[in-house]
Write an enzyme that holds these catalytic residues in place. Structure first.
Site, short mmCIF file in Angstrom:
data_model
loop_
_atom_site.label_atom_id
_atom_site.label_comp_id
_atom_site.label_asym_id
_atom_site.label_seq_id
_atom_site.Cartn_x
_atom_site.Cartn_y
_atom_site.Cartn_z
N GLY A 65 8.60 -27.58 -22.90
CA GLY A 65 9.38 -26.89 -23.92
C GLY A 65 9.78 -27.89 -24.99
O GLY A 65 9.79 -29.10 -24.76
N GLY A 113 7.33 -26.50 -19.41
CA GLY A 113 7.09 -25.23 -20.10
C GLY A 113 5.62 -24.86 -20.19
O GLY A 113 5.27 -23.66 -20.24
N GLU A 136 11.20 -32.14 -14.84
CA GLU A 136 12.52 -31.88 -15.43
C GLU A 136 13.67 -32.69 -14.85
O GLU A 136 14.68 -32.89 -15.53
CB GLU A 136 12.85 -30.39 -15.34
CG GLU A 136 12.00 -29.50 -16.25
CD GLU A 136 10.70 -29.03 -15.63
OE1 GLU A 136 10.35 -29.52 -14.53
OE2 GLU A 136 10.02 -28.18 -16.23
N ASP A 144 12.13 -25.42 -14.00
CA ASP A 144 12.40 -24.02 -14.38
C ASP A 144 11.10 -23.28 -14.68
O ASP A 144 10.10 -23.51 -14.01
CB ASP A 144 13.41 -23.98 -15.55
CG ASP A 144 12.86 -24.52 -16.86
OD1 ASP A 144 11.86 -25.28 -16.84
OD2 ASP A 144 13.43 -24.18 -17.92
C1 QUE Z 1 10.58 -34.44 -18.66
C2 QUE Z 1 10.44 -33.24 -19.30
C3 QUE Z 1 9.82 -33.14 -20.56
C4 QUE Z 1 9.34 -34.31 -21.16
C5 QUE Z 1 9.48 -35.52 -20.50
C6 QUE Z 1 10.10 -35.57 -19.27
C7 QUE Z 1 9.68 -31.90 -21.26
C8 QUE Z 1 9.06 -31.93 -22.55
C9 QUE Z 1 8.60 -33.14 -23.09
C10 QUE Z 1 7.98 -33.26 -24.39
C11 QUE Z 1 6.88 -34.08 -24.56
C12 QUE Z 1 6.29 -34.23 -25.82
C13 QUE Z 1 6.81 -33.57 -26.92
C14 QUE Z 1 7.92 -32.77 -26.75
C15 QUE Z 1 8.50 -32.62 -25.50
O1 QUE Z 1 8.74 -34.29 -22.37
O2 QUE Z 1 10.07 -30.83 -20.77
O3 QUE Z 1 8.42 -32.14 -27.82
O4 QUE Z 1 6.25 -33.71 -28.15
O5 QUE Z 1 8.92 -30.79 -23.23
O6 QUE Z 1 10.24 -36.76 -18.62
O7 QUE Z 1 10.90 -32.11 -18.73
#
Ligand code: QUE
Length: 353
Positions: A65, A113, A136, A144
């Site tokens: 997400g 997500g 998460e 989730d």
């Molecule tokens: C744990 C997570 C997420 C994460 C890193 C974690 C996560 C998530 C992102 C993420 C990665 C790249 C992106 C961004 C979000 O990293 O849920 O916008 O460009 O979305 O250690 O839960």
């Protein structure tokens, strides 16, 4: 500006392309709001026989997400912290109930997500570039997007292992834990899509036709290393509390147990305890009640401090040095965990259609 999510109807296939390649196709509220009504339309549209979802670019299906936006909203008192999780979970349910074949191409990074956009569908195709995780607990959240449902469908205690450690899996392991259904090489993705869009959908059983098409491209994913660890996973992760799981891993002491402990040392103690209870409770619930429980947990997280510290350390400052509060498992009380599961009255998640 280019659209964040693209929809196309081609040869009987509804094609969804997550189109934020520079952000590893991380899911925004805008993408959720575009995708839900499109799926709803395709549910009953006679000219659409299956849905295919893929990520743009070479690197990712979907990294998760857009938690950075939720993080900012939380700081600004914006109600995106409610709308994002609420609408994402409603979309996860629509995929869970989708009446036609729903094929996800998990080519590249597939986490959080992104798992929610795929695992609830009928076919999840992994490739030689797939990197899969529910990470998460590293950002003060919990697994989730339906983790309380689908992680309980993993063999033995492997779902609990994925939840608490955030372990990253390659293709063969994804199939071994039932997260993926098929293996096709990354270089075959275009040809596979072409086969779907040129299929003869007068076939009486679209599900069977989809299986036949995938079978033409499928190769052997090879050995699944996780199978060698199933007995340790089942022994250790079946324990009643996170502290007991920890002790069991220490007692076990092998290479795998050491690695699991190394992962768990980095995670939020509160998140790990919430996640353990979440999965155990999920075993007793319907899919819908799992999502209602998860929405309560999401709202407890955005009202607390761990999520902000987690996202700060992983995605904002990128120092990977979170200061968790409480700092140890022992300091996390039952009351801190249990209160996150309490009903939230009129704000509880509801499903209409
Ligand atoms: C744990 C997570 C997420 C994460 C890193 C974690 C996560 C998530 C992102 C993420 C990665 C790249 C992106 C961004 C979000 O990293 O849920 O916008 O460009 O979305 O250690 O839960």
């Amino acid at each position: 500006m280019e659209a964040e999510i693209l929809f196309e109807e081609k040869g009987g296939v509804g094609i969804i392309t997550l189109n934020r390649p520079k952000a590893l196709n991380a899911l925004t509220l805008g993408m959720i709001r575009a995708m839900d009504p499109q799926l709803k339309e395709w549910e009953t549209k006679d000219s659409i026989h299956m849905v295919l979802i893929q990520g743009a670019g070479e690197k990712a299906f979907c990294a998760g997400g857009d938690v950075r936006a939720v993080w900012e909203a939380g700081h600004n008192g914006d109600d995106l912290t409610d709308a994002f999780f609420r609408e994402e979970y409603i979309l996860n349910r629509r995929i869970h109930r989708f009446p036609k074949p729903y094929v996800a191409l998990l080519d590249g990074v597939t986490m959080g997500g992104g798992v929610g956009l795929s695992v609830h569908g009928s076919h999840r195709i992994v490739t030689d570039t797939t990197l899969f995780a529910m990470p998460e607990t590293a950002i003060g959240l919990f697994p989730d997007v339906g983790g309380s449902w689908f992680l309980n469908k993993c063999p033995g205690e492997s779902g609990m292992y994925l939840a608490l450690t955030g372990a990253r899996l390659k293709a063969a392991d994804c199939i071994a834990v039932n997260m993926a259904t098929d293996y096709v090489l990354s270089e075959k993705m275009d040809a596979l899509l072409e086969a779907f869009t040129s299929a003869d959908w007068s076939h009486p059983y679209p599900e069977t036709l989809v299986n036949e098409i995938i079978a033409k491209f499928e190769t052997d994913a090879g050995e699944a290393p996780i199978k060698n660890d199933f007995s340790v996973i089942d022994t250790c992760f079946a324990k009643e509390t996170v502290e007991e799981i920890w002790s069991a891993l220490e007692e076990e002491g092998g290479e795998f147990a050491q690695m699991a402990l190394k992962f768990m040392r980095k995670k939020s103690p509160l998140s790990m305890k919430m996640s353990l209870k979440q999965l155990r409770e999920g075993k007793k619930l319907t899919f819908e009640d799992c999502m209602i429980m998860e929405f309560r947990l999401s709202q407890a997280c955005v009202a607390g401090t761990e999520f902000y510290e987690g996202v700060r350390s992983v995605l904002v400052d990128k120092d990977h040095a979170p200061k968790w509060v409480p700092s140890t498992l022992e300091k996390v009380t039952d009351e801190m965990v249990d209160s996150a599961f309490e009903p939230i009255g009129a704000r509880d998640l509801e499903f209409s259609h």
